[in-house]
Design a protein around this motif. Sequence first.
Motif, PDB file in Angstrom:
ATOM      1  N   UNK A 101       1.114  -1.607  -0.343  1.00 42.12           N
ATOM      2  CA  UNK A 101      -0.339   0.011  -0.186  1.00 42.12           C
ATOM      3  C   UNK A 101       0.922   1.532  -0.278  1.00 42.12           C
ATOM      4  N   UNK A 102       0.423   2.644  -0.252  1.00 42.13           N
ATOM      5  CA  UNK A 102       1.109   3.918  -0.365  1.00 42.13           C
ATOM      6  C   UNK A 102       1.139   3.959   1.146  1.00 42.13           C
ATOM      7  N   UNK A 103       1.830   5.487   1.284  1.00 40.65           N
ATOM      8  CA  UNK A 103       1.839   5.634   2.490  1.00 40.65           C
ATOM      9  C   UNK A 103       2.986   5.130   3.466  1.00 40.65           C
ATOM     10  N   UNK A 104       3.675   3.760   3.697  1.00 36.19           N
ATOM     11  CA  UNK A 104       4.462   3.385   4.029  1.00 36.19           C
ATOM     12  C   UNK A 104       5.841   3.980   4.632  1.00 36.19           C
ATOM     13  N   UNK A 141      16.037 -10.704  -5.867  1.00 33.18           N
ATOM     14  CA  UNK A 141      16.162  -9.027  -6.927  1.00 33.18           C
ATOM     15  C   UNK A 141      14.337  -8.513  -6.313  1.00 33.18           C
ATOM     16  N   UNK A 142      13.766  -7.521  -6.627  1.00 32.94           N
ATOM     17  CA  UNK A 142      12.320  -7.434  -5.863  1.00 32.94           C
ATOM     18  C   UNK A 142      12.446  -6.075  -6.848  1.00 32.94           C
ATOM     19  N   UNK A 143      10.536  -6.417  -6.738  1.00 38.38           N
ATOM     20  CA  UNK A 143      10.083  -4.847  -7.195  1.00 38.38           C
ATOM     21  C   UNK A 143       9.109  -4.958  -6.452  1.00 38.38           C
ATOM     22  N   UNK A 144       9.423  -3.426  -6.073  1.00 38.52           N
ATOM     23  CA  UNK A 144       7.277  -3.136  -4.547  1.00 38.52           C
ATOM     24  C   UNK A 144       6.436  -2.869  -5.227  1.00 38.52           C
ATOM     25  N   UNK A 145       5.424  -2.848  -5.191  1.00 38.17           N
ATOM     26  CA  UNK A 145       4.519  -1.757  -5.674  1.00 38.17           C
ATOM     27  C   UNK A 145       3.925  -1.329  -4.522  1.00 38.17           C
ATOM     28  N   UNK A 146       3.656   0.188  -4.462  1.00 38.54           N
ATOM     29  CA  UNK A 146       2.816   1.077  -3.403  1.00 38.54           C
ATOM     30  C   UNK A 146       1.599   1.371  -4.104  1.00 38.54           C
ATOM     31  N   UNK A 147       0.616   0.766  -3.866  1.00 38.62           N
ATOM     32  CA  UNK A 147      -0.581   1.230  -4.994  1.00 38.62           C
ATOM     33  C   UNK A 147      -1.409   2.241  -4.160  1.00 38.62           C
ATOM     34  N   UNK A 148      -2.144   2.604  -4.990  1.00 44.29           N
ATOM     35  CA  UNK A 148      -2.704   3.992  -4.266  1.00 44.29           C
ATOM     36  C   UNK A 148      -4.441   3.420  -4.321  1.00 44.29           C
ATOM     37  N   UNK A 149      -5.040   3.868  -4.143  1.00 42.92           N
ATOM     38  CA  UNK A 149      -6.805   3.045  -4.719  1.00 42.92           C
ATOM     39  C   UNK A 149      -7.128   2.535  -5.648  1.00 42.92           C
ATOM     40  N   UNK A 166      10.465  10.263  -3.291  1.00 43.62           N
ATOM     41  CA  UNK A 166       9.924  10.913  -3.814  1.00 43.62           C
ATOM     42  C   UNK A 166       8.681  10.796  -3.295  1.00 43.62           C
ATOM     43  N   UNK A 167       7.864  12.620  -3.125  1.00 45.64           N
ATOM     44  CA  UNK A 167       6.504  12.604  -3.076  1.00 45.64           C
ATOM     45  C   UNK A 167       4.917  11.822  -3.495  1.00 45.64           C
ATOM     46  N   UNK A 168       4.486  11.180  -2.839  1.00 45.99           N
ATOM     47  CA  UNK A 168       3.275   9.903  -3.946  1.00 45.99           C
ATOM     48  C   UNK A 168       2.065  11.198  -4.302  1.00 45.99           C
ATOM     49  N   UNK A 169       1.867  11.010  -5.166  1.00 46.59           N
ATOM     50  CA  UNK A 169       0.624  11.998  -5.599  1.00 46.59           C
ATOM     51  C   UNK A 169      -0.155  11.163  -6.741  1.00 46.59           C
TER      52      UNK A 169
END
Length: 212
Positions: A101-104, A141-149, A166-169
Amino acid sequence: MKILILGAAGQISKMLTNRLLQETDAELVLYARNANRRIANSDPSRITIIDGDFNDSAKLLEVMEGVEIVYLNDMNSPEATQTIVDAAKKSGVAKIIAATILGIYDEVIGEFGKWNARMVGRTGTNRHKESAKIIEESGIDFTLLRLTWLYNQEGNERYTLSQKGESFIGAQVSRQAVARLIMDIIENPAVYSNESLGVSEPNTDFPKPSFY
């Protein structure tokens, strides 16, 4: 290529499964609780369905045999994430793509950041933050996806990415776009190597998602 989808009964996972069947010749292992009841096997020659729990280390080791890429659809439990990572390391998995999730990282700013914090709560955010740290420090090896709503919109595969630090927009993104992004990474596993990506839809800098 052999791909394991953990949490395969989820909406994004099902979209991803369909795309993999249509666009690749990959062998798929679909892993979920009550999997045989929740997932239809549309191609038994390429799909193996496994009913299992994320905390079942023995079963995870078994299903990861020969797997190159793991997609993890749920990081709400740090304990389960650790079990998955341990099994992946023992099995020689080359890549983990994981949705969180976003915000971590406290990266969501402005009015949307305040709204998101109220909706998600600190406890949920901390669980995902701990899970993300486990994957980031795994040595795989990883890719994390911080998903918005998330919402559904057929044909809308537009996404924009931000980097850790970076800021999440962006207040929303379609599940179809997330599935497209995962496909893009699977097709080129070296892209976004060891990166944590904020994932949103362009031009959605709203105080809250449009569907709320």
